[in-house]
Design an enzyme around this catalytic site. Structure first.
Site, short mmCIF file in Angstrom:
data_model
loop_
_atom_site.label_atom_id
_atom_site.label_comp_id
_atom_site.label_asym_id
_atom_site.label_seq_id
_atom_site.Cartn_x
_atom_site.Cartn_y
_atom_site.Cartn_z
N ASP A 217 0.81 -1.22 0.00
CA ASP A 217 0.00 0.00 0.00
C ASP A 217 0.84 1.27 0.00
O ASP A 217 2.01 1.27 0.42
CB ASP A 217 -0.88 0.04 1.26
CG ASP A 217 -1.99 -0.98 1.25
OD1 ASP A 217 -1.93 -1.92 0.43
OD2 ASP A 217 -2.92 -0.85 2.06
N ASP A 218 0.20 2.35 -0.43
CA ASP A 218 0.62 3.75 -0.22
C ASP A 218 1.60 4.28 -1.24
O ASP A 218 1.93 5.47 -1.20
CB ASP A 218 1.20 3.97 1.19
CG ASP A 218 0.19 3.72 2.29
OD1 ASP A 218 -0.99 3.52 1.97
OD2 ASP A 218 0.59 3.74 3.47
N HIS A 271 -5.33 9.41 1.07
CA HIS A 271 -5.20 8.47 2.20
C HIS A 271 -5.96 8.94 3.44
O HIS A 271 -5.44 8.95 4.56
CB HIS A 271 -3.73 8.23 2.55
CG HIS A 271 -3.47 6.92 3.22
ND1 HIS A 271 -3.59 6.74 4.58
CD2 HIS A 271 -3.11 5.71 2.73
CE1 HIS A 271 -3.29 5.49 4.90
NE2 HIS A 271 -3.00 4.84 3.79
N HIS A 378 3.52 -2.35 3.14
CA HIS A 378 3.61 -1.04 2.51
C HIS A 378 4.92 -0.88 1.73
O HIS A 378 5.94 -1.45 2.13
CB HIS A 378 3.53 0.07 3.57
CG HIS A 378 2.25 0.04 4.36
ND1 HIS A 378 2.07 -0.83 5.43
CD2 HIS A 378 1.10 0.74 4.24
CE1 HIS A 378 0.85 -0.64 5.93
NE2 HIS A 378 0.25 0.30 5.23
#
Length: 477
Positions: A217-218, A271, A378
């Site tokens: 993620d991210d 986010h 992540h």
């Protein structure tokens, strides 16, 4: 077991009032750290692609480890884990800390070119020219997009025309479950963060035992190329849940992920915890991320992951109305979610040794399941990439019996083309991605209900016993 839920809620509400503040504090710290880092990342690069340097030289790590370690900078707890294998060039654990110096990043193994054809997806368009991507044509990075744009108005109309009813819920208060005690356990909301509630539309696991839906993620971020290099070396494919603001900053990296046959999915524009937003704000967050990904790749994802796993029936409905199936991560009880917590190495909340102990716990839990799993990791931070490539992935590759490590869409029995709106072969894709494997729908529904029943029963036990603190710390995202 469903009939027990109201009674469990009544028993545990006083407990939640006492211990929930810790959960809210953890959530606020993680959210603040995420956006603080995003601001730094944004200011560090004013161009579409970051400056990259040569690879660092790191000391070797043993091929097997059984470690009990303390960290004076974070806490004095002892964390124990055993790894079947590590990367010989892994960064030593003693260096992977919140205070470590930034190491050089790797350049992409190849630079994607405009017009390149993704031959691995039938019917996919050629790759767009990222030199035409202008940040000024998109919302401010890391901020909730404005709601008065023609794009948002169009997406709102499309949601209204979708035929999917959006529940009339008010946004939740910031701070997670502890700041929303009156609605946290409302079964009509099905708020995953606070109850573990899932629906038939949610993807939380892979159907087949020992199948791991690998996700990050991210990103994209400065250290994503380091992760991509390792994945390429080991011939592994992943799902990348992309933040729109990072896509606009690293378009070439996003194209490299896509051309590397990794799955690309949506992780919102800035986010935010989606249950705290209005309907229009959720539409703007998802819509702009879909748009920038399509502008860079020429193709639109049909899966999304809510930041912090913050999803309820309102967020679900909007996501589905926009053609995206929610993907969370595996959760087997109130105190067992498949979250490595690698994100929090960077802010000093979680030492890397704790992350590896979390990984060990995930492995132990996965071995008891009759289905596969999805883990939260992540690629935004240097530390999380280092622990993934140096320790978690090598250990997983050495696991016996072997894991089948693959993107989420693949673990569901679909082709990589089925991960995109323009090329998926399932006419009812947005209604139930989790039922895509023949004969798996009934089994998956039973597994989900079993997991929820287990969650409620476990929460009841720890609440009555006075040990609910750990449970509600998890429920604070």
């Amino acid at each position: 077991m469903k009939s027990l839920i109201p009674s469990v809620v009544a028993i545990l509400t006083p407990v939640a009032l006492v211990v929930g503040q810790n959960a809210g504090d953890h959530y606020r710290l993680r959210r603040a750290e995420h956006h603080a880092r995003q601001d730094v990342t944004t200011s560090a690069s004013s161009t579409a692609s970051p400056v990259t340097l040569s690879a660092p030289t790191v000391s070797g790590a043993s091929s097997a480890a059984s470690v009990a370690t303390t960290s004076s900078t974070v806490d004095t707890a002892v964390y124990t884990f055993s790894l079947a294998a590590t990367n010989p060039t892994a960064v030593p654990l003693s260096i992977i800390t919140a205070n470590q110096a930034s190491s050089p990043t790797l350049a992409l193994s190849s630079t994607p070119t405009a017009g390149a054809s993704p031959t691995f997806i039938s019917g996919a368009p050629s790759l767009p020219d990222v030199s035409t991507i202008r940040p000024s044509n998109y919302p401010t990075m890391d901020k909730i997009p404005p709601l008065d744009s023609t794009e948002v108005q169009q997406w709102k109309q499309e949601v209204a025309n979708s035929g999917i009813s959006i529940p009339d819920f008010q946004p939740t208060n910031p701070g997670g479950c502890a700041n929303n005690t009156a609605i946290a356990t409302d079964s009509t909301r099905c708020w995953w963060s606070c109850t573990g509630c899932v629906t038939d539309q949610d993807i939380t696991q892979c159907p087949d035992k020992n199948s791991w839906g690998l996700t990050y993620d991210d990103g994209p971020g400065y250290y994503t190329p380091n992760l991509l290099q390792y994945l390429d070396e080991k011939q592994l494919k992943s799902t990348f849940f992309v933040v729109g603001s990072r896509a606009i900053q690293f378009p070439s990296t996003l194209q490299a992920e896509f051309l590397g046959q990794h799955q690309i999915a949506v992780h919102t524009w800035s986010h935010q915890p989606l249950t705290t937003l209005t309907n229009d704000e959720i539409i703007a967050e998802l819509g702009w991320t879909k748009k920038v990904i399509k502008d860079i790749l020429g193709i639109t994802p049909n899966m999304m992951r809510p930041p912090f796993g913050d999803i309820d029936n309102r967020v679900r409905a909007i996501s589905l109305a926009m053609g995206m199936t929610p993907v969370i991560w595996t959760r087997t009880s109130a105190t067992s979610t498949f979250d490595t917590d690698d994100f929090n190495i960077h802010n000093g909340v979680t030492p890397v040794q704790k992350v590896l102990q979390n990984w060990q716990t995930i492995l132990n839990s996965a071995s008891t399941l009759d289905h596969g799993f999805i883990v939260l990791e992540h690629d935004l931070f240097q530390e999380s990439v280092e622990v993934a490539t140096g320790y978690i992935l090598p250990d997983a590759l050495a696991h016996n019996p072997a894991f089948k490590i693959q993107p989420v869409v693949s673990c569901l029995g679909m082709s990589i083309g089925d991960a995109y709106i323009e090329t998926n072969s399932t006419t009812a894709r947005s209604s139930s991605a989790s039922s895509s494997t023949t004969g798996s729908s009934t089994r998956n529904n039973a597994i989900r209900q079993s997991s929820l029943d287990s969650l409620v029963a476990t929460t009841l036990i720890v609440g009555v016993s006075g040990f609910a603190l750990g449970a509600f710390a998890v429920l604070g995202f």
